[in-house]
Design an enzyme around this catalytic site. Structure first.
Site, PDB file in Angstrom:
ATOM      1  N   LYS A  22      40.807  26.428  28.551  1.00 28.58           N
ATOM      2  CA  LYS A  22      41.886  27.403  29.282  1.00 28.58           C
ATOM      3  C   LYS A  22      42.061  26.442  30.757  1.00 28.58           C
ATOM      4  CE  LYS A  22      42.374  31.042  30.527  1.00 28.58           C
ATOM      5  NZ  LYS A  22      42.157  31.777  31.606  1.00 28.58           N
ATOM      6  N   ASN A  23      40.646  27.474  31.914  1.00 24.99           N
ATOM      7  CA  ASN A  23      39.468  26.922  32.583  1.00 24.99           C
ATOM      8  C   ASN A  23      40.203  25.548  32.987  1.00 24.99           C
ATOM      9  OD1 ASN A  23      40.496  29.581  32.540  1.00 24.99           O
ATOM     10  ND2 ASN A  23      37.945  30.105  32.983  1.00 24.99           N
ATOM     11  N   CYS A 120      42.969  43.445  40.255  1.00 30.77           N
ATOM     12  CA  CYS A 120      42.789  43.036  39.075  1.00 30.77           C
ATOM     13  C   CYS A 120      41.977  43.701  38.416  1.00 30.77           C
ATOM     14  CB  CYS A 120      42.906  42.037  38.000  1.00 30.77           C
ATOM     15  SG  CYS A 120      41.582  41.049  38.260  1.00 30.77           S
ATOM     16  N   ARG A 125      39.310  40.743  43.902  1.00 33.18           N
ATOM     17  CA  ARG A 125      38.904  39.136  43.441  1.00 33.18           C
ATOM     18  C   ARG A 125      40.079  38.294  44.449  1.00 33.18           C
ATOM     19  NH1 ARG A 125      40.173  37.671  37.069  1.00 33.18           N
ATOM     20  NH2 ARG A 125      39.294  35.367  37.716  1.00 33.18           N
ATOM     21  N   ASP A 308      32.220  35.010  32.115  1.00 34.13           N
ATOM     22  CA  ASP A 308      33.374  35.146  30.665  1.00 34.13           C
ATOM     23  C   ASP A 308      33.451  35.387  29.155  1.00 34.13           C
ATOM     24  OD1 ASP A 308      35.110  34.444  32.561  1.00 34.13           O
ATOM     25  OD2 ASP A 308      35.651  33.254  32.750  1.00 34.13           O
ATOM     26  N   ARG A 400      46.084  35.706  26.136  1.00 31.71           N
ATOM     27  CA  ARG A 400      46.032  34.332  26.707  1.00 31.71           C
ATOM     28  C   ARG A 400      45.295  33.214  27.662  1.00 31.71           C
ATOM     29  NH1 ARG A 400      44.570  37.642  31.992  1.00 31.71           N
ATOM     30  NH2 ARG A 400      44.311  35.470  32.603  1.00 31.71           N
TER      31      ARG A 400
HETATM   32  C1  UD1 Z   1      37.448  31.609  37.953  1.00 30.04           C
HETATM   33  C2  UD1 Z   1      37.536  31.543  36.117  1.00 30.04           C
HETATM   34  C3  UD1 Z   1      36.998  32.862  35.705  1.00 30.04           C
HETATM   35  C4  UD1 Z   1      36.354  33.473  35.612  1.00 30.04           C
HETATM   36  C5  UD1 Z   1      35.392  33.077  36.777  1.00 30.04           C
HETATM   37  C6  UD1 Z   1      34.118  33.039  36.940  1.00 30.04           C
HETATM   38  C7  UD1 Z   1      39.519  29.850  36.384  1.00 30.04           C
HETATM   39  C8  UD1 Z   1      41.386  30.200  35.469  1.00 30.04           C
HETATM   40  N1  UD1 Z   1      39.309  31.837  36.082  1.00 30.04           N
HETATM   41  O1  UD1 Z   1      38.061  32.622  38.275  1.00 30.04           O
HETATM   42  O2  UD1 Z   1      37.723  32.872  34.008  1.00 30.04           O
HETATM   43  O3  UD1 Z   1      35.171  34.360  34.989  1.00 30.04           O
HETATM   44  O4  UD1 Z   1      36.067  31.842  37.848  1.00 30.04           O
HETATM   45  O5  UD1 Z   1      33.279  31.959  36.611  1.00 30.04           O
HETATM   46  O6  UD1 Z   1      39.199  29.159  35.887  1.00 30.04           O
HETATM   47  N2  UD1 Z   1      35.611  35.322  45.792  1.00 30.04           N
HETATM   48  C9  UD1 Z   1      36.040  36.165  46.995  1.00 30.04           C
HETATM   49  N3  UD1 Z   1      37.020  35.592  47.662  1.00 30.04           N
HETATM   50  C10 UD1 Z   1      37.732  33.796  47.146  1.00 30.04           C
HETATM   51  C11 UD1 Z   1      37.465  33.901  45.910  1.00 30.04           C
HETATM   52  C12 UD1 Z   1      36.677  34.577  45.265  1.00 30.04           C
HETATM   53  O7  UD1 Z   1      35.535  36.445  47.792  1.00 30.04           O
HETATM   54  O8  UD1 Z   1      38.660  33.541  47.952  1.00 30.04           O
HETATM   55  C13 UD1 Z   1      34.968  35.840  45.000  1.00 30.04           C
HETATM   56  C14 UD1 Z   1      35.252  36.727  43.533  1.00 30.04           C
HETATM   57  O9  UD1 Z   1      35.591  37.818  43.630  1.00 30.04           O
HETATM   58  C15 UD1 Z   1      34.121  36.525  43.048  1.00 30.04           C
HETATM   59  C16 UD1 Z   1      33.395  35.451  42.732  1.00 30.04           C
HETATM   60  O10 UD1 Z   1      34.124  35.083  44.058  1.00 30.04           O
HETATM   61  O11 UD1 Z   1      33.183  37.613  43.601  1.00 30.04           O
HETATM   62  C17 UD1 Z   1      33.559  34.444  41.805  1.00 30.04           C
HETATM   63  O12 UD1 Z   1      34.941  34.014  42.290  1.00 30.04           O
HETATM   64  P1  UD1 Z   1      35.771  33.055  41.335  1.00 30.04           P
HETATM   65  O13 UD1 Z   1      34.850  31.938  41.025  1.00 30.04           O
HETATM   66  O14 UD1 Z   1      36.560  32.402  42.799  1.00 30.04           O
HETATM   67  O15 UD1 Z   1      36.778  33.527  40.338  1.00 30.04           O
HETATM   68  P2  UD1 Z   1      37.608  32.704  40.368  1.00 30.04           P
HETATM   69  O16 UD1 Z   1      37.894  31.236  40.470  1.00 30.04           O
HETATM   70  O17 UD1 Z   1      39.072  33.329  40.194  1.00 30.04           O
END
Ligand code: UD1
Length: 431
Positions: A22-23, A120, A125, A308, A400
């Site tokens: 999915k990701n 969330c 996030r 995850d 999901r």
């Molecule tokens: C993706 C995955 C999710 C997985 C996560 C971590 C997808 C669709 N989802 O989520 O399943 O759990 O990676 O492996 O691929 N952060 C910030 N600012 C930002 C972006 C992120 O502070 O602009 C922080 C987040 O709050 C979190 C950390 O960075 O603490 C990692 O998040 P991130 O890798 O961005 O997660 P997702 O990409 O949302």
């Protein structure tokens, strides 16, 4: 609302096949926004987040075609005319990965308007790093009424160092950079296989990307991208979930169609716990006939242990002898499953980002509530070994990201069934 009813105690035996990731599929679908030509994606999992993304792209004016029958795992996305480069709150609130359209839209259309995701279940996030990176590529970004709007005549290549490793942030800026003028160097990138899979698709579309899957990615911008055909990689999180299921139930389970090279951290931890596994090029057999020993685990960015699979590992830890310290380093609030596991008899103490699980405790069936996607998976695992019949409510979370989970588990011996709203009060007993 659907519920899952699971009677525990059956070892999982046989072969279960892993679906596409999915990701990886989500960013690859967003990548179709970068070209006027059709993008054909194969091995797309039939899960709700994919349907949400199809709806999101269709609302922008994309033609979305699904295969029929078995070919439903193939989708053609044709974003010839994008009448409305917008992602509304209604779609973004159900799937935060909708923000993946921000970079491609501004790169292709010069404008994007995407709802801010808000909080969330597993933490705040934010998407500040997506926004900061787009600004560094020359976009003008404003925020009003809960939306972020980015505009740019043409993005310009830049050197961007992520303050923190972010998976979708890396993917979003990688897509934006493909159509930027000049070279972009992205540093401190996420190294997840899903990022490398997206880059493989983008390169087939004519992008010039090097280094995806490492911390530094270089992108030479081009003026146009073309259509392409791409097969999505297997889902390593689904594979990890089945590995833990096979081990916990004392089964002998062959997880087929996975990529063991993506499962290093999970296989390493299973070995520490005392679980025997045997890998081939595209499968892993798990044999859960040993008692488990407690071990500590910390979630990390890839290639570390995936957040995850943290909830699923916690379910396993309840069945290990001794104390396991589980540290969640990626998200601040990702222990919601612990309360439900405690209701099933687990001994878990939470201290901030740490959970101490003392085992082995027998688990007993209860009515439990799924709070998020991976938390639901951990409850399914606990239910598979619990004494009696567990009813898991709010299984829309699991839908999901897991394709036909009850059918896959039933085929390898689990006593699991889904009940819908037609039986709202009394769950039908599992034979
Ligand atoms: C993706 C995955 C999710 C997985 C996560 C971590 C997808 C669709 N989802 O989520 O399943 O759990 O990676 O492996 O691929 N952060 C910030 N600012 C930002 C972006 C992120 O502070 O602009 C922080 C987040 O709050 C979190 C950390 O960075 O603490 C990692 O998040 P991130 O890798 O961005 O997660 P997702 O990409 O949302």
């Amino acid at each position: 609302m659907d519920k899952l009813v699971i009677r525990g105690g059956e070892p999982l035996l046989g072969t279960v096949r892993v679906s596409g990731a999915k990701n990886a599929a989500l960013p690859c679908m967003a990548a179709a926004l970068l070209t006027e030509e059709p993008v054909i994606l194969e091995n797309i999992p039939q899960v709700r987040d994919i349907q949400t993304t199809r709806n999101l792209l269709a609302a922008m004016g994309a033609e979305v075609e699904l295969g029929c029958g078995r070919a439903q795992h193939r989708t053609t996305l044709h974003c010839k005319n994008l009448a409305s480069p917008e992602a509304s709150y209604d779609l973004v609130k159900t799937m935060r990965a909708s923000t993946l359209v921000l970079g491609p839209l501004v790169a292709r259309c010069g404008r994007a308007r995407v709802s801010l995701p808000g909080g969330c279940a597993i933490g705040s996030r934010p998407i500040d790093l997506h926004i900061k990176g787009l600004e560094q590529l020359g976009a003008k970004v404003t925020q009003d009424h809960g939306y972020v709007e980015a505009t740019a005549h043409r993005l310009k290549g830049a050197e961007i160092v992520f303050d923190k490793i972010t998976v979708t942030g890396t993917e979003d800026l990688l897509m934006a950079a493909t159509l930027a003028e000049g070279e972009t160097i992205l540093q401190n990138c996420a190294r997840e296989p899903e990022v490398a899979d997206l880059a493989a698709l983008l390169n087939k579309m004519g992008a010039k990307i090097e280094g995806a899957g490492t911390a530094t990615i270089r992108v030479k911008g081009v003026t146009k991208l073309k259509g392409a055909k791409h097969r999505i990689i297997p889902d390593r999180i689904e594979a990890g979930t089945f590995l833990i299921a096979g081990a916990m139930t004392g089964g002998d389970l062959n997880i087929a169609g996975c990529d063991p090279a993506h499962l290093g951290a999970i296989l390493g931890k299973l070995k520490e716990v005392g679980v025997k596994t045997k890998s081939t090029a595209d499968s892993v057999r798990v044999m859960g006939d040993n008692p488990f020993t407690a071990t500590d685990m910390s979630t990390e960015e890839y290639p570390g242990f995936p957040t995850d699979c943290q909830a699923q590992f916690m379910a396993l830890a309840t069945q290990a002898e001794g104390a396991s310290v589980i540290t969640e380093n990626i998200f601040e609030n990702r222990f919601m499953h612990a309360q439900e596991l405690i209701r099933m008899g687990a001994n878990i103490k939470i201290e901030g980002r740490r959970a101490v699980v003392r085992g082995k405790t027998p688990l007993s069936a209860a009515a439990v509530l799924a709070s998020d996607l991976r938390a639901s998976a951990s409850l399914v695992l606990a239910a598979l070994v619990a004494d009696g019949e567990t009813i898991i409510d709010r299984v829309y979370h699991i839908d999901r990201g897991y394709e036909h989970i009850e059918e896959k588990l039933r085929a390898v011996g689990a006593q699991i069934k889904r009940i819908g709203e037609m039986f709202p009060k009394k769950a039908a007993a599992v034979k």
